[in-house]
Design a protein around this motif. Structure first.
Motif, short mmCIF file in Angstrom:
data_model
loop_
_atom_site.label_atom_id
_atom_site.label_comp_id
_atom_site.label_asym_id
_atom_site.label_seq_id
_atom_site.Cartn_x
_atom_site.Cartn_y
_atom_site.Cartn_z
N ALA A 169 45.04 45.32 44.27
CA ALA A 169 45.38 46.06 45.44
C ALA A 169 44.10 46.04 46.38
CB ALA A 169 45.90 47.40 45.34
N GLY A 170 43.61 44.81 47.02
CA GLY A 170 42.67 44.87 47.91
C GLY A 170 41.39 44.16 47.18
N THR A 171 40.41 43.72 48.11
CA THR A 171 39.24 42.87 47.64
C THR A 171 38.48 43.98 46.94
OG1 THR A 171 38.53 42.98 49.83
CG2 THR A 171 39.37 41.03 49.06
N GLU A 172 38.25 45.36 47.71
CA GLU A 172 37.37 46.17 47.11
C GLU A 172 37.61 46.30 45.60
OE1 GLU A 172 39.04 46.78 49.70
OE2 GLU A 172 38.17 47.27 51.41
N TYR A 173 38.89 46.67 45.34
CA TYR A 173 39.33 46.71 43.85
C TYR A 173 38.92 45.64 43.13
CZ TYR A 173 42.45 46.80 39.66
OH TYR A 173 43.07 46.78 38.35
N LEU A 174 39.00 44.30 43.48
CA LEU A 174 38.69 43.31 42.89
C LEU A 174 37.20 43.22 42.55
CD1 LEU A 174 41.41 40.57 44.16
CD2 LEU A 174 41.37 41.85 41.86
N TYR A 175 36.24 43.47 43.65
CA TYR A 175 34.77 43.57 43.46
C TYR A 175 34.43 44.48 42.36
CZ TYR A 175 34.17 40.89 47.80
OH TYR A 175 33.95 40.05 48.90
N GLY A 176 35.23 45.57 42.22
CA GLY A 176 34.82 46.44 41.56
C GLY A 176 35.09 45.94 39.76
N ARG A 177 36.22 45.18 39.55
CA ARG A 177 36.39 44.52 38.53
C ARG A 177 35.38 43.45 38.32
NH1 ARG A 177 37.97 48.16 37.80
NH2 ARG A 177 40.19 49.19 37.69
N LEU A 178 34.86 42.59 39.29
CA LEU A 178 33.95 41.73 39.16
C LEU A 178 32.53 42.39 38.55
CD1 LEU A 178 34.56 39.10 41.89
CD2 LEU A 178 34.88 38.70 39.42
N ILE A 179 32.27 43.55 39.02
CA ILE A 179 31.34 43.98 38.74
C ILE A 179 31.04 44.32 37.21
CG2 ILE A 179 29.69 45.97 39.12
CD1 ILE A 179 30.47 45.89 42.06
N GLN A 180 32.32 44.71 36.89
CA GLN A 180 32.22 45.22 35.40
C GLN A 180 32.30 43.89 34.60
OE1 GLN A 180 35.56 48.13 34.29
NE2 GLN A 180 35.41 48.60 36.36
N LEU A 181 32.89 42.72 35.23
CA LEU A 181 32.84 41.51 34.34
C LEU A 181 31.87 40.97 34.33
CD1 LEU A 181 35.08 39.73 32.93
CD2 LEU A 181 35.15 38.45 35.28
N LEU A 182 30.93 41.11 35.32
CA LEU A 182 29.84 40.24 35.34
C LEU A 182 28.46 40.93 34.80
CD1 LEU A 182 30.26 38.33 38.71
CD2 LEU A 182 30.36 37.33 36.51
N GLY A 183 28.54 42.51 34.82
CA GLY A 183 27.40 43.26 34.41
C GLY A 183 26.83 44.01 35.60
N ARG A 184 26.40 45.03 35.30
CA ARG A 184 25.57 45.95 36.36
C ARG A 184 24.04 45.79 36.52
NH1 ARG A 184 30.25 49.33 35.39
NH2 ARG A 184 31.16 50.19 37.28
N LYS A 185 23.66 45.03 34.98
CA LYS A 185 22.51 44.55 35.10
C LYS A 185 21.96 43.37 35.96
CE LYS A 185 21.90 47.38 30.77
NZ LYS A 185 21.16 47.29 29.16
N ARG A 186 22.79 42.88 36.42
CA ARG A 186 22.43 41.62 37.30
C ARG A 186 22.13 41.86 38.49
NH1 ARG A 186 25.89 37.95 34.66
NH2 ARG A 186 24.49 36.11 35.37
N ILE A 187 21.21 40.96 39.15
CA ILE A 187 20.96 40.89 40.47
C ILE A 187 21.94 40.09 41.41
CG2 ILE A 187 19.01 40.52 42.35
CD1 ILE A 187 17.03 40.99 39.90
N TYR A 188 22.55 40.73 42.56
CA TYR A 188 23.43 40.27 43.24
C TYR A 188 22.77 39.94 44.70
CZ TYR A 188 27.03 41.88 40.02
OH TYR A 188 27.83 42.02 39.05
N ALA A 189 23.18 38.81 45.30
CA ALA A 189 22.67 38.34 46.56
C ALA A 189 23.72 38.48 47.66
CB ALA A 189 22.08 36.99 46.50
N LEU A 190 23.22 39.29 48.69
CA LEU A 190 24.26 39.22 49.91
C LEU A 190 23.39 38.43 51.25
CD1 LEU A 190 25.26 42.88 49.63
CD2 LEU A 190 26.43 41.00 49.00
N GLU A 191 24.34 38.02 52.05
CA GLU A 191 24.03 37.62 53.13
C GLU A 191 23.21 38.28 54.28
OE1 GLU A 191 27.43 33.94 53.70
OE2 GLU A 191 27.86 36.05 53.70
N ASN A 192 22.29 38.10 55.08
CA ASN A 192 21.65 38.70 56.06
C ASN A 192 21.59 38.00 57.19
OD1 ASN A 192 20.22 41.16 56.67
ND2 ASN A 192 18.53 39.70 57.03
#
Length: 468
Positions: free
Chosen positions: A177-200
């Motif tokens: 139900a929405g991409t926000e929900y899926l992002y939360g699942r991805l964070i759990q799947l990939l791990g919170r100790k990883r470093i994520y990169a975002l566009e600026n």
């Protein structure tokens, strides 16, 4: 402490009387610009009136722009011009603090990113839904599989093959139900100790999602070709979020050379992944859709996300992600206890909507509408006086474009000027973590919910920023 004689209010309510008194004192300069007003509680206690009465008084003054609210600081008298309007150059007062509590009517709203909801195929959707319900299929009343209804996943897989050149199995798709929900699942799947990169600059909501999930992230600068890979390589990031087909808010498209460099970065080390946000890839007007990054990746390092909220309606909270096989196995092993968050009825209806060709026809209709709307907006701009002092950056896709303005005003001053003249806008610099100066004086125009007449009047307002 402000003190007013309530016995002089005649037939006015207390709220109306206090509103008139404070407003007049601000206009007359009795309450100087920038002066702090008493707290609502203290003001109510001083006059022995209800707190609700004071709240209503302040709210009305906020709505009309006579006072401002600053978080954790209180209420302050606004600085007004000689004609009783807010001064145009209010860079010392945070615009966001004002707008958070004060939303006067706008003649033109450049910030509204609504889809063309008037084009929603109500009759067709009702017919499809009625057909689904008439089948009385008991599967629709059973618990939905945790990945989503198989029929919809199968329809999505067919659509991705035909439209995006992606060869995926329905078993790789997860519906939520929405991409926000899926992002939360991805964070759990990939791990919170990883470093994520975002566009600026980039989509601001992603950083907020990472923040509430206690995830570390870094901003990586983009240029006209997208994310700069050398800066990404030096960031220490393991996961990167990109929108290569049509970046928001710049509208840039990542060329094939940069895409291959990004894929090489992901394949250089194990457990590196690219999150490809394909949020509006359907709306490319004059050429074929840009191939999905996922379709170029043979080493399975791309996680693909898309949503039907942009193509159908925001309230249809159906999004999906396509996971590489390795991650899908991990998802099944560790996260199959989660229930699917989209109702079976909606999923079966959307599957039928797609399988019967209605979705493709709807996309064609909406794309035609956006193209015509874009063309009319470009015509209005070309006929305006502002064209001498500004330029348009439009990528022949999506439902927004940029206006680069030749002005000496800061972006904060530009927003104040626009707001006091009935125009609500966002600047590109607001989507930047660093390098705001580089992107100054650039306005984001979301035009899907904008009419040509309002746009023309808004351009006349912006003319004030370059001729004053």
């Amino acid at each position: 402490m402000l003190t007013y004689d309530l016995t002089q209010r005649a037939q006015l309510s207390i709220y109306e009387y206090l509103y008139q008194c404070i407003k007049q004192d601000i206009l007359d300069g009795v309450i100087a610009a920038g002066s702090r007003l008493p707290s609502k509680r203290m003001f109510a206690k001083h006059h022995q009136i209800s707190l609700k009465t004071v709240e209503n008084t302040y709210e009305q003054l906020l709505t009309e722009g006579y006072i401002c609210a600053e978080e954790r600081r209180g209420y302050f008298a606004a600085s007004l011009g000689t004609d009783g309007r807010r001064s145009r150059y209010q860079s010392h007062i945070p615009f966001s603090a004002y707008c958070a509590d004060n939303n006067p009517p706008c003649d033109a709203d450049f910030t509204s990113n609504q889809t063309a909801i008037d084009l929603f195929p109500y009759d067709t959707w009702v017919k499809v839904m009625r057909g689904i319900l008439s089948r009385r299929d008991p599967d629709m009343l059973k618990t939905v599989p945790f990945q989503g209804v198989y029929a919809l996943r199968q329809s999505i897989a067919k659509y991705l093959y035909g439209f995006r050149g992606m060869t995926v199995s329905p078993d790789q798709i997860v519906i939520g139900a929405g991409t926000e929900y899926l992002y939360g699942r991805l964070i759990q799947l990939l791990g919170r100790k990883r470093i994520y990169a975002l566009e600026n600059p980039g989509y601001r909501k992603i950083a907020k999602i990472y923040q509430v999930n206690d995830v570390s992230w870094k901003y990586i600068d983009i240029d006209e070709s997208g994310m700069q890979i050398d800066k990404l390589a030096g960031s220490g990031a393991d996961i990167v979020h990109v929108s290569p087909a049509h970046h928001f808010p710049t509208g840039s498209i990542m060329p094939i050379g940069r895409r291959r460099m990004l894929l090489d970065w992901a394949e250089d080390k194990p457990e590196r992944y690219i999150i490809e946000d394909d949020y509006d890839s359907e709306f490319r007007f004059s050429h074929r859709p840009i191939p999905a990054l996922q379709s170029l990746n043979h080493n399975h390092r791309v996680i693909y996300l898309n949503t039907f909220s942009k193509t159908l309606a925001p309230s249809i909270r159906i999004s999906y992600m396509v996971l590489p096989n390795k991650l899908m196995e991990r998802y099944i092993q560790t996260m199959n206890f989660y229930s699917c968050t989209v109702s079976a009825f909606e999923q079966y209806a959307l599957a039928a909507f797609m399988d019967n060709g209605y979705f493709e026809r709807h996309i064609h209709r909406v794309k035609k509408y956006y193209r015509a709307k874009r063309d009319s907006m470009m015509k209005v701009f070309a006929q305006s006086r502002l064209r001498t002092y500004a330029s348009v950056d439009e990528k022949d896709a999506g439902s927004h474009f940029l206006i680069h303005l030749n002005t000496s005003l800061s972006d904060t001053e530009l927003k104040w000027l626009a707001r006091e003249n009935g125009v609500s806008l966002d600047c590109l610099s607001e989507y930047c973590e660093t390098g705001k100066e580089q992107h100054a004086h650039t306005i984001i125009v979301n035009y899907s919910d904008l009419d040509e007449e309002s746009f023309g009047r808004a351009l006349d307002v912006l003319l004030l920023a370059v001729t004053d």
